[in-house]
Design an enzyme around this catalytic site. Structure first.
Site, PDB file in Angstrom:
ATOM      1  N   TYR A 147     109.103 -29.257 -86.065  1.00  0.00           N
ATOM      2  CA  TYR A 147     108.918 -28.643 -84.748  1.00  0.00           C
ATOM      3  C   TYR A 147     107.659 -27.775 -84.724  1.00  0.00           C
ATOM      4  O   TYR A 147     106.836 -27.867 -83.801  1.00  0.00           O
ATOM      5  CB  TYR A 147     110.151 -27.811 -84.409  1.00  0.00           C
ATOM      6  CG  TYR A 147     110.142 -27.215 -83.022  1.00  0.00           C
ATOM      7  CD1 TYR A 147     110.422 -28.016 -81.910  1.00  0.00           C
ATOM      8  CD2 TYR A 147     109.884 -25.866 -82.813  1.00  0.00           C
ATOM      9  CE1 TYR A 147     110.433 -27.478 -80.634  1.00  0.00           C
ATOM     10  CE2 TYR A 147     109.889 -25.319 -81.549  1.00  0.00           C
ATOM     11  CZ  TYR A 147     110.164 -26.128 -80.458  1.00  0.00           C
ATOM     12  OH  TYR A 147     110.172 -25.588 -79.192  1.00  0.00           O
ATOM     13  N   LYS A 187     104.291 -28.370 -82.448  1.00  0.00           N
ATOM     14  CA  LYS A 187     103.828 -27.365 -81.484  1.00  0.00           C
ATOM     15  C   LYS A 187     102.454 -26.824 -81.844  1.00  0.00           C
ATOM     16  O   LYS A 187     101.651 -26.503 -80.957  1.00  0.00           O
ATOM     17  CB  LYS A 187     104.856 -26.237 -81.380  1.00  0.00           C
ATOM     18  CG  LYS A 187     106.195 -26.683 -80.774  1.00  0.00           C
ATOM     19  CD  LYS A 187     106.032 -27.184 -79.353  1.00  0.00           C
ATOM     20  CE  LYS A 187     107.352 -27.480 -78.677  1.00  0.00           C
ATOM     21  NZ  LYS A 187     107.206 -27.878 -77.267  1.00  0.00           N
TER      22      LYS A 187
END
Length: 246
Positions: free
Chosen positions: A154, A158
């Site tokens: 994640y 990002k």
């Protein structure tokens, strides 16, 4: 403020995406509510948008699927004649320590979060270049700025969106298109409600303002970046995180 503008918000059936879609509609924009699996929730958002006196529709598409994402953009433009605002909010998590993280879980998160963002920007930028105008707003995360244990996939996705945002801002600026990112911290959504109380308490202790944010906190910043008031802002990553990334 956004009357006559056409907006596409990915992952807009719930949480932050829903709040963004509604906020844009409150400013007069026509909003396409993209969703992947939550059809009923997406249609409920559309009804809420129409209740505000503007237009909206729901569109099912997995943005990680390049062909499907490009087809969605084409259909939106065919229906409305233009695309003024693209908000890349769709994303997933599959958290685990890297020693336990499977290749499948790593690839799935990178594909949905980062490749999905690439796909929609690729599709939308061509129309925006013709228009010589447009607003692209990518939802990244405090995890992409600070990193977060158990979120290698994640955080990487990002952080990738941050690099993509800055690069697209440079590529598209000459045609009057701005590209910015918003980096939420811990926000009270379905994604964070599953956390244990001990984890929530530990997270809150890291936030100078001492609380989780609300989806509307993110939506307010996105609405500003979509407006003419933000016409001279591009390539920026704005943290809306209660001070976590100070």
């Amino acid at each position: 403020m956004l009357k006559g503008k056409i907006a596409l918000v990915t992952g807009a059936a719930k949480g932050i995406g829903r709040a963004i879609a509604v906020a844009l509609a409150k400013e007069g924009a026509t909003v396409v509510v993209n969703y992947n699996g939550s059809k009923e929730k997406a249609e409920a958002v559309v009804e809420e948008i129409r209740g505000l006196g503007t237009e909206g529709c729901a569109y099912q598409c997995n943005v990680a699927d390049t062909d499907a994402a490009l087809a969605m953009i084409k259909e939106v433009i065919a229906q409305y004649g233009r695309l003024d605002i693209l908000v890349n909010n769709a994303g997933i998590t599959r958290d685990n320590l890297i020693m336990k993280m499977t290749e499948e879980d790593f690839d799935a998160v990178i594909s949905a979060n980062l490749k999905g963002c690439f796909n929609t920007i690729k599709g939308a930028s061509r129309q925006m270049l013709k228009q010589r105008s447009g607003r692209i707003i990518n939802i990244t995360s405090v995890s992409g700025i600070l990193g977060n244990a158990g979120q290698a996939n994640y955080a990487a996705s990002k952080a990738g969106i941050i690099g993509l945002t800055k690069t697209m801002a440079r590529e598209l600026a000459s045609r009057g298109i701005t590209v910015n990112g918003v980096a939420p911290g811990f926000v009270d959504t379905d994604m964070t409600q599953v956390l244990s109380e001990s984890v929530k308490e530990a997270a809150t202790a890291q936030i100078p303002l001492g609380r989780f944010g609300k989806p509307e906190d993110i939506a307010n910043m996105v609405t500003y970046l979509a407006s003419e008031k933000a016409a001279y802002i591009t390539g920026q990553i704005i943290s809306v995180d209660g001070g976590m990334a100070i």
